[in-house]
Design a protein around this motif. Structure first.
Motif, PDB file in Angstrom:
ATOM      1  N   VAL A  10       0.789  -1.219   0.091  1.00 22.28           N
ATOM      2  CA  VAL A  10      -0.162   0.171   0.009  1.00 22.28           C
ATOM      3  C   VAL A  10       0.933   1.272  -0.123  1.00 22.28           C
ATOM      4  N   SER A  11       2.091   1.357   0.944  1.00 19.16           N
ATOM      5  CA  SER A  11       2.842   2.558   0.958  1.00 19.16           C
ATOM      6  C   SER A  11       3.551   2.511  -0.346  1.00 19.16           C
ATOM      7  N   ASN A  12       4.152   1.527  -1.184  1.00 20.44           N
ATOM      8  CA  ASN A  12       4.835   1.803  -2.144  1.00 20.44           C
ATOM      9  C   ASN A  12       3.956   2.420  -3.394  1.00 20.44           C
ATOM     10  N   SER A 138       8.625  -3.445  -6.428  1.00 19.03           N
ATOM     11  CA  SER A 138       8.354  -3.411  -7.960  1.00 19.03           C
ATOM     12  C   SER A 138       6.970  -3.368  -8.241  1.00 19.03           C
ATOM     13  N   ALA A 139       6.014  -4.321  -7.569  1.00 25.28           N
ATOM     14  CA  ALA A 139       4.649  -4.454  -7.644  1.00 25.28           C
ATOM     15  C   ALA A 139       3.938  -3.055  -7.377  1.00 25.28           C
ATOM     16  N   GLY A 280      13.026  -8.482 -15.152  1.00 22.52           N
ATOM     17  CA  GLY A 280      14.173  -9.269 -14.783  1.00 22.52           C
ATOM     18  C   GLY A 280      14.388  -9.062 -13.410  1.00 22.52           C
ATOM     19  N   GLY A 281      13.972  -8.025 -12.734  1.00 19.48           N
ATOM     20  CA  GLY A 281      14.156  -7.570 -11.251  1.00 19.48           C
ATOM     21  C   GLY A 281      13.372  -8.377 -10.343  1.00 19.48           C
ATOM     22  N   ILE A 282      12.152  -8.582 -10.828  1.00 19.69           N
ATOM     23  CA  ILE A 282      11.180  -9.496  -9.938  1.00 19.69           C
ATOM     24  C   ILE A 282      11.662 -10.946 -10.163  1.00 19.69           C
TER      25      ILE A 282
END
Length: 438
Positions: A10-12, A138-139, A280-282
């Motif tokens: 939620v914060s991101n 990332s999400a 790729g990061g995920i």
């Protein structure tokens, strides 16, 4: 940990909603790109100057209270900014003042929330917790960017700040219900033990005082800096990370110039490259979740591999080859970040971790401010291919030289008596050319 992960998502999401419109807001108020850069520098400045002191405060104060208060203050700043935007009262001086206050609060909030999240899991699961945080980040970035476009188009720019303020309040409401892993383990053991097995006169174990230094712990920001510099592993980690951050990883600059310039592709093609980087990061975060005891050596090896892949990307003859190389580049970077963060947050003594993160914040802010302009000059004179190739060779070569130096030091070490040589003695990993603390 589940509640904390939901709160982080939620914060991101709220943070990326605000960041998506923040630069547009500054441009709308000032009409100047230089003012946009100034606002970002003002917000980052406190991390460079006060990061060490913020980490010392985190070690002094109760961690949950510190995180809850800092999140609440950041929420109040977001609501105040939204109100000023809605009333058309936001001016450049006020904007810079709010940016500076946000930067000051972040010097405390960053270490407090990072360490609080690690307290929720056993030591062996810290790498998984950090990897999960990377996935959540990332999400949140993908969701927040999409929601920002909808919110701004229907409700205006102030709505993004309101959403971010609500996200801070949500985290503040979750924090009081979080239980550190040591408390949960102790409660489970008491519940599983038969009542008759408990001795009649047993003094209860003292409750750990999280977030406060022990009685004999050194105090103050200076002690944190001295502790950091006295840990060769942390200094080596700083050197490797600084090298990678300055001469690599700024792919939004180098790859953008490479795609649009030498590869003669369009902006939509660079959007595809950026999406592949995120994927790729995920994937790297998923792999990093399997780590159990990462080391600085692993971080160095991954950084060197990233440098080699960067050289290959700089020599890519076409867009498809570049996309094929971008995926392993992002995976290696994500695993390296998780391994480095795990070492940084678990290697120091518990009573010194806040100060260590504060030192890290100060030094990392320094190279984050220096890196992009320096890399921009390299791109200007050597081109995108030259910047990628030279940067990758510098990263891989410096780390390889550091590894050779470490092996030489080990081989030249004097023999120890048999009674002493039976005890393994850790040898620090040296990085050439690094005289200070990442």
């Amino acid at each position: 940990m589940r509640w904390w992960s939901v709160a982080n998502l939620v914060s991101n999401t709220g943070t990326w909603m605000q960041l998506t419109v923040q630069n547009l807001l500054v441009l709308q108020i000032t009409g100047s790109a230089a003012a946009t850069g100034l606002s970002l520098a003002v917000q980052a400045g406190p991390g460079l100057l006060l990061g060490v002191f913020g980490g010392a405060m985190v070690d002094r104060w109760p961690r949950k209270v510190t995180a809850a208060v800092s999140q609440g203050v950041l929420g109040a700043i977001a609501f105040l900014t939204a109100t000023l935007i809605a009333c058309d009262l936001l001016s450049v001086p006020v904007l810079l003042l709010l940016a500076a206050v946000t930067g000051i609060v972040n010097t405390i909030d960053g270490p407090a929330t990072s360490l609080l999240g690690n307290d929720l899991v056993p030591r062996k699961d810290v790498p998984s917790a950090i990897a999960l945080g990377s996935m959540v980040h990332s999400a949140g970035r993908l969701i927040g960017t999409a929601l920002a476009a909808v919110a701004v188009g229907t409700l205006g720019m102030a709505s993004a700040y309101v959403a971010n303020g609500v996200s801070f309040l949500f985290v503040t409401a979750v924090i009081p219900f979080l239980r550190p892993a040591t408390h949960s383990a102790r409660a489970a053991a008491r519940a599983a033990a038969p009542a008759e097995a408990a001795p009649a006169r047993t003094r209860p174990l003292p409750r750990p005082r999280r977030g406060r230094p022990s009685a004999g712990a050194p105090d103050g920001a200076r002690a944190g800096l001295a502790y950091f510099m006295g840990r060769p592993r942390l200094v080596a980690l700083a050197g490797v990370t600084a090298l990678s951050s300055i001469f690599g990883r700024n792919y939004q600059l180098t790859l953008a110039v490479l795609v649009i310039g030498p590869l003669q592709a369009g902006q939509s093609d660079f959007g595809t490259v950026s999406t592949v980087l995120a994927i790729g990061g995920i994937l790297g975060a998923v792999v990093a979740g399997r780590l159990r005891n990462p080391t600085v050596r692993l971080v160095g090896v991954l950084a060197a591999c990233g440098g080699v892949l960067q050289v290959a990307a700089g020599l890519a003859p076409g867009l498809l080859v570049l996309i094929a190389l971008v995926i392993p580049m992002a995976v290696v970077e994500s695993i390296s970040d998780t391994a480095g963060a795990t070492v940084l947050q678990t290697d120091p003594a518990p009573e010194m971790r806040g100060r260590v993160l504060g030192v890290w914040r100060s030094t990392s802010t320094g190279w984050q401010l220096v890196g992009p302009p320096l890399l921009g000059l390299v791109v200007e004179f050597a081109g995108a291919r030259g910047a990628l190739v030279s940067g990758g060779l510098l990263i891989a070569g410096a780390i390889a030289c550091g590894g050779l130096r470490h092996r030489t030091v080990v081989r030249r070490a004097p023999a120890l008596p048999d009674a002493v040589s039976a005890v393994p003695v850790p040898v620090p990993i040296a990085v050439p050319g690094i005289g200070r603390a990442s």
